[in-house]
Design an enzyme around this catalytic site. Sequence first.
Site, PDB file in Angstrom:
ATOM      1  N   SER A 166       0.821  -1.205   0.000  1.00  0.00           N
ATOM      2  CA  SER A 166       0.000   0.000   0.000  1.00  0.00           C
ATOM      3  C   SER A 166       0.859   1.260   0.000  1.00  0.00           C
ATOM      4  O   SER A 166       1.642   1.472  -0.911  1.00  0.00           O
ATOM      5  CB  SER A 166      -0.973  -0.041   1.179  1.00  0.00           C
ATOM      6  N   LYS A 218     -22.352  18.809   8.400  1.00  0.00           N
ATOM      7  CA  LYS A 218     -21.365  19.048   9.452  1.00  0.00           C
ATOM      8  C   LYS A 218     -21.009  17.782  10.220  1.00  0.00           C
ATOM      9  O   LYS A 218     -19.844  17.596  10.618  1.00  0.00           O
ATOM     10  CB  LYS A 218     -21.884  20.117  10.433  1.00  0.00           C
TER      11      LYS A 218
END
Length: 297
Positions: A166, A218
Amino acid sequence: MSATRFARVANRLFNAPLAIRAEKAEMLVAALAHRLGVAQLSFADGREPLMIADLDEMAMIATDGDRPARKIYDVSDSVAIIPVEGTLVHKLGTVDAWSGMMGYDGLAFKLRAAIRDPDVQAIWLDVDSPGGEVAGCFDFADELASCTARMGGKPIWAFINEAAYSAAYAIASQCDRVITPRTGGCGSVGVLTMHVDFSAALKKDGINPTLIFSGAHKVDGNEIGPLPQAVLDRVQQSLDTTRLLFAGTVARGRSLLIDDVLATEAECFDGDEAIDVGFADAVMCETDAFNALLDTL
Protein backbone atom coordinates in the site's frame (compact mmCIF):
# COMPACT_ATOMS: atom_id res chain seq x y z
CA MET A 1 -0.45 7.91 25.90
CA SER A 2 -3.16 10.19 27.30
CA ALA A 3 -6.85 9.98 26.41
CA THR A 4 -6.38 13.19 24.43
CA ARG A 5 -3.54 11.63 22.45
CA PHE A 6 -5.66 8.51 21.91
CA ALA A 7 -8.49 10.63 20.53
CA ARG A 8 -6.03 12.20 18.09
CA VAL A 9 -4.88 8.75 16.95
CA ALA A 10 -8.49 7.57 16.62
CA ASN A 11 -9.31 10.57 14.45
CA ARG A 12 -6.50 9.55 12.09
CA LEU A 13 -7.53 5.89 12.08
CA PHE A 14 -11.29 6.19 11.58
CA ASN A 15 -13.21 8.06 8.87
CA ALA A 16 -9.98 8.87 7.01
CA PRO A 17 -8.57 7.18 3.91
CA LEU A 18 -5.79 4.70 4.68
CA ALA A 19 -3.35 3.06 2.30
CA ILE A 20 -2.68 0.02 4.46
CA ARG A 21 -3.30 -3.71 4.36
CA ALA A 22 -6.69 -4.59 5.82
CA GLU A 23 -5.32 -7.06 8.38
CA LYS A 24 -2.94 -4.41 9.74
CA ALA A 25 -5.83 -1.97 10.07
CA GLU A 26 -7.74 -4.63 12.01
CA MET A 27 -4.77 -5.11 14.32
CA LEU A 28 -4.60 -1.37 14.99
CA VAL A 29 -8.29 -1.26 15.83
CA ALA A 30 -7.97 -4.25 18.15
CA ALA A 31 -4.98 -2.72 19.91
CA LEU A 32 -6.58 0.69 20.41
CA ALA A 33 -10.12 -0.41 21.26
CA HIS A 34 -9.27 -1.32 24.85
CA ARG A 35 -6.46 1.14 25.48
CA LEU A 36 -7.67 4.61 26.29
CA GLY A 37 -4.47 5.23 28.24
CA VAL A 38 -1.02 3.65 27.80
CA ALA A 39 2.52 4.54 28.81
CA GLN A 40 4.13 7.51 27.12
CA LEU A 41 5.94 6.56 23.95
CA SER A 42 9.68 6.08 24.43
CA PHE A 43 12.50 3.90 23.22
CA ALA A 44 13.20 0.64 25.03
CA ASP A 45 16.62 1.87 26.14
CA GLY A 46 15.16 5.04 27.65
CA ARG A 47 16.23 7.42 24.87
CA GLU A 48 13.91 10.25 23.94
CA PRO A 49 13.05 10.33 20.22
CA LEU A 50 14.92 12.82 18.08
CA MET A 51 12.29 15.43 17.24
CA ILE A 52 12.31 17.18 13.88
CA ALA A 53 11.66 20.50 15.59
CA ASP A 54 15.05 20.16 17.31
CA LEU A 55 17.08 19.37 14.20
CA ASP A 56 17.80 22.92 13.08
CA GLU A 57 19.47 23.64 16.42
CA MET A 58 21.64 20.55 15.93
CA ALA A 59 22.71 21.68 12.45
CA MET A 60 21.50 18.43 10.98
CA ILE A 61 20.63 19.77 7.55
CA ALA A 62 23.50 19.58 5.08
CA THR A 63 23.94 22.56 2.80
CA ASP A 64 25.40 22.23 -0.70
CA GLY A 65 29.07 21.29 -0.45
CA ASP A 66 28.98 20.88 3.35
CA ARG A 67 28.83 17.75 5.45
CA PRO A 68 26.04 17.44 8.01
CA ALA A 69 27.20 17.87 11.59
CA ARG A 70 25.72 14.47 12.41
CA LYS A 71 24.46 11.76 10.09
CA ILE A 72 20.80 10.82 10.47
CA TYR A 73 21.27 7.69 8.36
CA ASP A 74 23.90 4.98 8.03
CA VAL A 75 26.33 5.21 5.12
CA SER A 76 27.93 2.09 3.62
CA ASP A 77 30.29 2.37 0.64
CA SER A 78 28.93 5.85 -0.12
CA VAL A 79 25.32 4.62 -0.04
CA ALA A 80 22.88 6.21 2.43
CA ILE A 81 20.67 3.55 3.98
CA ILE A 82 17.22 4.83 4.91
CA PRO A 83 14.74 2.43 6.57
CA VAL A 84 11.06 2.69 5.65
CA GLU A 85 9.47 0.60 8.36
CA GLY A 86 6.36 0.21 10.47
CA THR A 87 3.07 2.02 10.01
CA LEU A 88 3.60 5.18 7.94
CA VAL A 89 2.00 8.39 9.23
CA HIS A 90 1.80 11.98 8.07
CA LYS A 91 3.50 13.96 10.86
CA LEU A 92 5.27 11.89 13.48
CA GLY A 93 7.73 14.63 14.41
CA THR A 94 10.80 12.36 14.59
CA VAL A 95 13.33 11.23 12.01
CA ASP A 96 13.30 7.59 13.12
CA ALA A 97 10.66 4.94 13.72
CA TRP A 98 8.86 5.46 17.02
CA SER A 99 6.51 2.97 18.68
CA GLY A 100 6.03 1.06 15.44
CA MET A 101 5.41 4.17 13.32
CA MET A 102 7.46 6.20 10.87
CA GLY A 103 6.57 9.65 9.57
CA TYR A 104 6.69 10.87 5.99
CA ASP A 105 8.13 14.07 7.47
CA GLY A 106 11.10 12.15 8.89
CA LEU A 107 11.63 10.27 5.64
CA ALA A 108 11.57 13.51 3.65
CA PHE A 109 14.08 15.06 6.04
CA LYS A 110 16.49 12.14 5.61
CA LEU A 111 16.04 12.13 1.84
CA ARG A 112 16.85 15.84 1.51
CA ALA A 113 19.93 15.49 3.70
CA ALA A 114 21.18 12.47 1.73
CA ILE A 115 20.63 14.21 -1.59
CA ARG A 116 22.77 17.16 -0.43
CA ASP A 117 25.40 15.04 1.32
CA PRO A 118 28.64 14.96 -0.76
CA ASP A 119 29.60 11.68 0.93
CA VAL A 120 26.52 9.99 -0.51
CA GLN A 121 26.49 8.73 -4.10
CA ALA A 122 23.30 6.65 -3.92
CA ILE A 123 20.35 5.98 -1.63
CA TRP A 124 19.05 2.60 -0.50
CA LEU A 125 15.51 2.40 0.91
CA ASP A 126 15.14 -0.61 3.17
CA VAL A 127 11.36 -1.15 3.05
CA ASP A 128 9.42 -3.21 5.58
CA SER A 129 5.98 -1.70 6.03
CA PRO A 130 2.29 -2.60 5.67
CA GLY A 131 1.52 0.98 4.60
CA GLY A 132 -0.27 3.69 6.52
CA GLU A 133 -1.92 7.07 6.11
CA VAL A 134 -2.85 8.55 2.76
CA ALA A 135 -2.18 12.05 4.12
CA GLY A 136 1.38 13.02 3.21
CA CYS A 137 2.09 9.83 1.25
CA PHE A 138 1.79 11.09 -2.30
CA ASP A 139 3.56 14.38 -1.65
CA PHE A 140 6.54 12.43 -0.35
CA ALA A 141 6.29 10.00 -3.30
CA ASP A 142 6.41 12.96 -5.71
CA GLU A 143 9.46 14.42 -3.95
CA LEU A 144 11.20 11.05 -4.00
CA ALA A 145 10.51 10.61 -7.71
CA SER A 146 12.04 14.00 -8.47
CA CYS A 147 15.31 13.00 -6.75
CA THR A 148 15.96 9.76 -8.66
CA ALA A 149 18.73 9.16 -11.17
CA ARG A 150 16.24 9.14 -14.04
CA MET A 151 15.37 12.72 -13.06
CA GLY A 152 19.02 13.77 -12.87
CA GLY A 153 19.55 13.02 -9.19
CA LYS A 154 21.27 10.25 -7.29
CA PRO A 155 20.36 6.59 -7.87
CA ILE A 156 17.66 5.50 -5.43
CA TRP A 157 16.91 1.79 -5.06
CA ALA A 158 14.24 0.16 -2.93
CA PHE A 159 14.77 -3.25 -1.36
CA ILE A 160 11.65 -4.99 -0.09
CA ASN A 161 12.76 -6.35 3.28
CA GLU A 162 10.26 -8.03 3.31
CA ALA A 163 7.05 -6.02 2.93
CA ALA A 164 6.15 -3.03 0.78
CA TYR A 165 2.38 -2.82 0.82
CA SER A 166 0.00 0.00 0.00
CA ALA A 167 1.52 3.37 1.03
CA ALA A 168 4.93 1.69 1.42
CA TYR A 169 4.70 0.45 -2.15
CA ALA A 170 3.66 3.90 -3.35
CA ILE A 171 7.05 5.02 -2.03
CA ALA A 172 9.06 2.03 -3.31
CA SER A 173 7.52 2.32 -6.78
CA GLN A 174 9.07 5.77 -7.27
CA CYS A 175 12.64 4.49 -6.97
CA ASP A 176 14.93 3.78 -9.92
CA ARG A 177 14.80 0.06 -9.15
CA VAL A 178 12.72 -2.16 -6.89
CA ILE A 179 14.34 -5.40 -5.73
CA THR A 180 12.56 -8.11 -3.76
CA PRO A 181 13.76 -11.32 -2.14
CA ARG A 182 11.95 -14.56 -2.99
CA THR A 183 9.70 -14.22 0.05
CA GLY A 184 9.20 -10.44 -0.19
CA GLY A 185 5.73 -9.06 -0.82
CA CYS A 186 4.45 -5.86 -2.40
CA GLY A 187 1.37 -4.27 -3.93
CA SER A 188 -2.01 -3.69 -2.29
CA VAL A 189 -2.60 -0.62 -4.47
CA GLY A 190 -5.88 0.41 -2.91
CA VAL A 191 -7.37 2.45 -0.07
CA LEU A 192 -9.78 1.80 2.74
CA THR A 193 -11.55 3.61 5.52
CA MET A 194 -13.45 2.48 8.59
CA HIS A 195 -16.62 3.80 10.17
CA VAL A 196 -17.55 2.74 13.68
CA ASP A 197 -21.17 2.99 14.87
CA PHE A 198 -21.31 3.22 18.68
CA SER A 199 -25.07 3.87 18.84
CA ALA A 200 -26.01 0.35 20.04
CA ALA A 201 -23.29 0.38 22.71
CA LEU A 202 -24.34 3.84 23.90
CA LYS A 203 -27.98 2.80 24.08
CA LYS A 204 -27.03 -0.28 26.10
CA ASP A 205 -25.19 1.95 28.57
CA GLY A 206 -28.11 4.33 28.83
CA ILE A 207 -26.33 7.14 27.02
CA ASN A 208 -28.31 9.22 24.54
CA PRO A 209 -26.06 11.90 22.99
CA THR A 210 -27.50 14.72 20.93
CA LEU A 211 -25.54 16.42 18.17
CA ILE A 212 -26.35 20.11 17.81
CA PHE A 213 -24.95 21.49 14.58
CA SER A 214 -25.33 23.98 11.77
CA GLY A 215 -24.71 22.86 8.21
CA ALA A 216 -26.37 19.82 6.67
CA HIS A 217 -23.12 17.87 6.29
CA LYS A 218 -21.37 19.05 9.45
CA VAL A 219 -21.69 15.71 11.27
CA ASP A 220 -21.54 13.34 8.29
CA GLY A 221 -19.93 10.06 9.31
CA ASN A 222 -20.20 10.67 13.06
CA GLU A 223 -19.67 7.62 15.25
CA ILE A 224 -22.83 7.85 17.37
CA GLY A 225 -25.16 6.76 14.60
CA PRO A 226 -25.36 4.54 11.52
CA LEU A 227 -23.84 5.69 8.26
CA PRO A 228 -26.51 7.03 5.84
CA GLN A 229 -26.37 5.68 2.30
CA ALA A 230 -25.76 9.15 0.81
CA VAL A 231 -22.74 9.66 3.08
CA LEU A 232 -21.48 6.17 2.28
CA ASP A 233 -21.71 6.97 -1.43
CA ARG A 234 -19.65 10.14 -1.00
CA VAL A 235 -17.03 8.29 1.02
CA GLN A 236 -16.85 5.61 -1.66
CA GLN A 237 -16.41 8.26 -4.35
CA SER A 238 -13.58 9.83 -2.36
CA LEU A 239 -11.86 6.46 -1.95
CA ASP A 240 -12.19 5.74 -5.66
CA THR A 241 -10.58 9.11 -6.45
CA THR A 242 -7.72 8.40 -4.05
CA ARG A 243 -7.21 4.95 -5.53
CA LEU A 244 -6.93 6.52 -8.98
CA LEU A 245 -4.26 8.90 -7.63
CA PHE A 246 -2.47 5.91 -6.09
CA ALA A 247 -2.58 3.92 -9.33
CA GLY A 248 -1.35 6.92 -11.31
CA THR A 249 1.57 7.36 -8.94
CA VAL A 250 2.58 3.70 -9.27
CA ALA A 251 2.09 3.78 -13.05
CA ARG A 252 4.40 6.80 -13.33
CA GLY A 253 7.10 5.27 -11.17
CA ARG A 254 6.98 1.83 -12.79
CA SER A 255 6.29 2.94 -16.39
CA LEU A 256 2.99 1.04 -16.44
CA LEU A 257 -0.47 1.84 -17.72
CA ILE A 258 -2.89 3.12 -15.06
CA ASP A 259 -5.48 0.57 -16.20
CA ASP A 260 -2.98 -2.25 -15.65
CA VAL A 261 -2.29 -1.04 -12.10
CA LEU A 262 -6.01 -0.71 -11.38
CA ALA A 263 -6.55 -4.21 -12.77
CA THR A 264 -4.52 -5.66 -9.88
CA GLU A 265 -7.50 -4.75 -7.64
CA ALA A 266 -5.20 -4.13 -4.66
CA GLU A 267 -3.80 -7.67 -4.82
CA CYS A 268 -0.49 -8.45 -3.12
CA PHE A 269 2.36 -10.15 -4.98
CA ASP A 270 5.34 -12.21 -3.82
CA GLY A 271 8.73 -12.65 -5.48
CA ASP A 272 8.47 -13.48 -9.18
CA GLU A 273 4.78 -12.51 -9.21
CA ALA A 274 5.80 -8.92 -8.53
CA ILE A 275 8.07 -8.99 -11.58
CA ASP A 276 5.32 -10.47 -13.75
CA VAL A 277 2.98 -7.53 -13.03
CA GLY A 278 5.79 -4.95 -13.33
CA PHE A 279 5.94 -4.07 -9.63
CA ALA A 280 9.57 -5.17 -9.17
CA ASP A 281 12.69 -5.41 -11.31
CA ALA A 282 14.52 -8.42 -9.89
CA VAL A 283 14.46 -11.13 -7.24
CA MET A 284 17.69 -11.10 -5.24
CA CYS A 285 18.89 -11.53 -1.71
CA GLU A 286 19.82 -8.32 0.08
CA THR A 287 23.60 -8.74 -0.29
CA ASP A 288 23.42 -9.38 -4.03
CA ALA A 289 21.04 -6.47 -4.53
CA PHE A 290 23.26 -4.06 -2.61
CA ASN A 291 26.32 -5.17 -4.55
CA ALA A 292 24.39 -4.65 -7.78
CA LEU A 293 23.77 -1.05 -6.73
CA LEU A 294 27.46 -0.58 -5.93
CA ASP A 295 28.39 -1.94 -9.35
CA THR A 296 26.46 0.91 -10.98
CA LEU A 297 28.37 3.65 -9.17
